[in-house]
Scaffold this motif. Structure first.
Motif, mmCIF file in Angstrom:
data_model
loop_
_atom_site.group_PDB
_atom_site.id
_atom_site.type_symbol
_atom_site.label_atom_id
_atom_site.label_comp_id
_atom_site.label_asym_id
_atom_site.label_seq_id
_atom_site.Cartn_x
_atom_site.Cartn_y
_atom_site.Cartn_z
ATOM 1 N N LYS A 1 -19.703 48.992 -18.894
ATOM 2 C CA LYS A 1 -20.129 49.521 -20.204
ATOM 3 C C LYS A 1 -19.839 48.516 -21.313
ATOM 4 O O LYS A 1 -20.633 48.319 -22.225
ATOM 5 C CB LYS A 1 -19.365 50.822 -20.511
ATOM 6 C CG LYS A 1 -19.937 52.066 -19.879
ATOM 7 C CD LYS A 1 -19.113 53.236 -20.395
ATOM 8 C CE LYS A 1 -19.557 54.548 -19.825
ATOM 9 N NZ LYS A 1 -18.632 55.627 -20.196
ATOM 10 N N GLU A 2 -18.665 47.896 -21.220
ATOM 11 C CA GLU A 2 -18.242 46.905 -22.225
ATOM 12 C C GLU A 2 -19.209 45.721 -22.243
ATOM 13 O O GLU A 2 -19.637 45.261 -23.303
ATOM 14 C CB GLU A 2 -16.833 46.426 -21.854
ATOM 15 C CG GLU A 2 -16.037 45.850 -23.007
ATOM 16 C CD GLU A 2 -14.642 45.449 -22.542
ATOM 17 O OE1 GLU A 2 -14.372 44.240 -22.528
ATOM 18 O OE2 GLU A 2 -13.849 46.333 -22.158
ATOM 19 N N ALA A 3 -19.536 45.234 -21.050
ATOM 20 C CA ALA A 3 -20.462 44.097 -20.944
ATOM 21 C C ALA A 3 -21.833 44.468 -21.506
ATOM 22 O O ALA A 3 -22.457 43.686 -22.224
ATOM 23 C CB ALA A 3 -20.584 43.653 -19.489
ATOM 24 N N LEU A 4 -22.270 45.680 -21.192
ATOM 25 C CA LEU A 4 -23.589 46.131 -21.664
ATOM 26 C C LEU A 4 -23.601 46.315 -23.179
ATOM 27 O O LEU A 4 -24.565 45.938 -23.854
ATOM 28 C CB LEU A 4 -23.961 47.447 -20.962
ATOM 29 C CG LEU A 4 -25.365 48.003 -21.217
ATOM 30 C CD1 LEU A 4 -26.437 46.989 -20.810
ATOM 31 C CD2 LEU A 4 -25.565 49.310 -20.472
ATOM 32 N N SER A 5 -22.514 46.856 -23.721
ATOM 33 C CA SER A 5 -22.476 47.111 -25.173
ATOM 34 C C SER A 5 -22.391 45.819 -25.991
ATOM 35 O O SER A 5 -22.717 45.801 -27.169
ATOM 36 C CB SER A 5 -21.311 48.032 -25.533
ATOM 37 O OG SER A 5 -20.088 47.384 -25.285
ATOM 38 N N SER B 1 -22.343 39.244 -19.752
ATOM 39 C CA SER B 1 -21.052 38.764 -19.256
ATOM 40 C C SER B 1 -21.083 37.256 -19.014
ATOM 41 O O SER B 1 -20.151 36.530 -19.373
ATOM 42 C CB SER B 1 -20.709 39.498 -17.961
ATOM 43 O OG SER B 1 -19.513 39.029 -17.426
ATOM 44 N N ALA B 2 -22.189 36.770 -18.417
ATOM 45 C CA ALA B 2 -22.325 35.339 -18.126
ATOM 46 C C ALA B 2 -22.390 34.508 -19.406
ATOM 47 O O ALA B 2 -21.768 33.455 -19.520
ATOM 48 C CB ALA B 2 -23.571 35.095 -17.279
ATOM 49 N N VAL B 3 -23.146 34.996 -20.397
ATOM 50 C CA VAL B 3 -23.262 34.284 -21.677
ATOM 51 C C VAL B 3 -21.909 34.278 -22.398
ATOM 52 O O VAL B 3 -21.491 33.267 -22.961
ATOM 53 C CB VAL B 3 -24.363 34.914 -22.571
ATOM 54 C CG1 VAL B 3 -24.331 34.341 -23.980
ATOM 55 C CG2 VAL B 3 -25.737 34.686 -21.949
ATOM 56 N N GLY B 4 -21.202 35.409 -22.342
ATOM 57 C CA GLY B 4 -19.873 35.495 -22.952
ATOM 58 C C GLY B 4 -18.893 34.520 -22.324
ATOM 59 O O GLY B 4 -18.126 33.851 -23.015
#
Length: 217
Positions: free
Chosen positions: A12-16, A188-191
């Protein structure tokens, strides 16, 4: 984000954080293109039910979104701009009617010049995000370990994995689509890439510090 992770809150965190990651790319028109692709295009397509289709202008904007969010390859955009409007309409109509048979749907779209399985996946994801996820490099690496094979066969394996993961994460009352999984993996990958860039020391900054130290001595 490890694809095997089963912590719903982490997903959820990654999606948000997806929208913030889109902004962080700092690419021309990326925010408006992403808004078009995710929020404006799906209802436009569905308004044309029962024979939903995509227009050439919409396909062109979708291709701009795909290339801006990923690798910029202008030749693909040129191919789309040279397509016949009626052909785009009939190919997309046949593709949407083929679902949930993803293999047939992709094959209907790849008759169009410049449209490979990856772009076809973006078209299908706009129409049916609960069935077909976009085949992004980042999600391919996370789910399959590589992003070099853009074949229909590889896409079908990718779809199966993301559909299973969406089902797994949705079993506890939360609702995830395969497209949510793709966006979470991309985000997530970009982060992670941004964190890596921040942690790399700036050679110029170090040389400036060293020169200051020498002057002090």
């Amino acid at each position: 984000m490890d694809f095997k992770c089963s912590d719903v809150n982490l997903w959820k965190e990654a999606l948000s954080s997806y929208s913030a990651r889109i902004e962080s790319l700092n690419k021309p028109n990326i925010v408006s293109l992403d808004d078009f692709y995710r929020n404006q295009l799906p209802p436009l397509i569905h308004q044309r039910n029962p024979n939903s289709y995509l227009t050439k202008t919409e396909l062109s904007k979708l291709m701009q979104w795909k290339l801006t969010r990923g690798k910029w390859r202008p030749r693909l955009l040129d191919f789309v701009l040279s397509l016949d409007e009626a052909l785009v309409k009939s190919a997309s109509q046949k593709a949407f009617q083929s679902l949930p048979d993803i293999s047939k749907a992709v094959s209907e779209l790849t008759v169009l010049k410049g449209i490979g399985p990856a772009t076809a996946s973006a078209v299908l994801a706009a129409y049916a995000p609960d069935v077909a996820p976009f085949m992004s490099d980042e999600a391919m690496v996370a789910a399959l370990g590589n992003s070099k094979d853009y074949t229909l066969k590889q896409y079908l394996i990718f779809v199966d994995k993301l559909q299973s993961k969406a089902k797994e994460l949705s079993s506890e009352g939360d609702s995830f689509t395969p497209s949510d999984i793709e966006r979470a993996l991309w985000s997530s990958a970009v982060g992670a890439k941004m964190s890596d860039l921040k942690s790399v020391p700036d050679p110029e900054a170090n040389s400036n510090k060293n020169s200051k130290r020498k002057r002090k001595r």
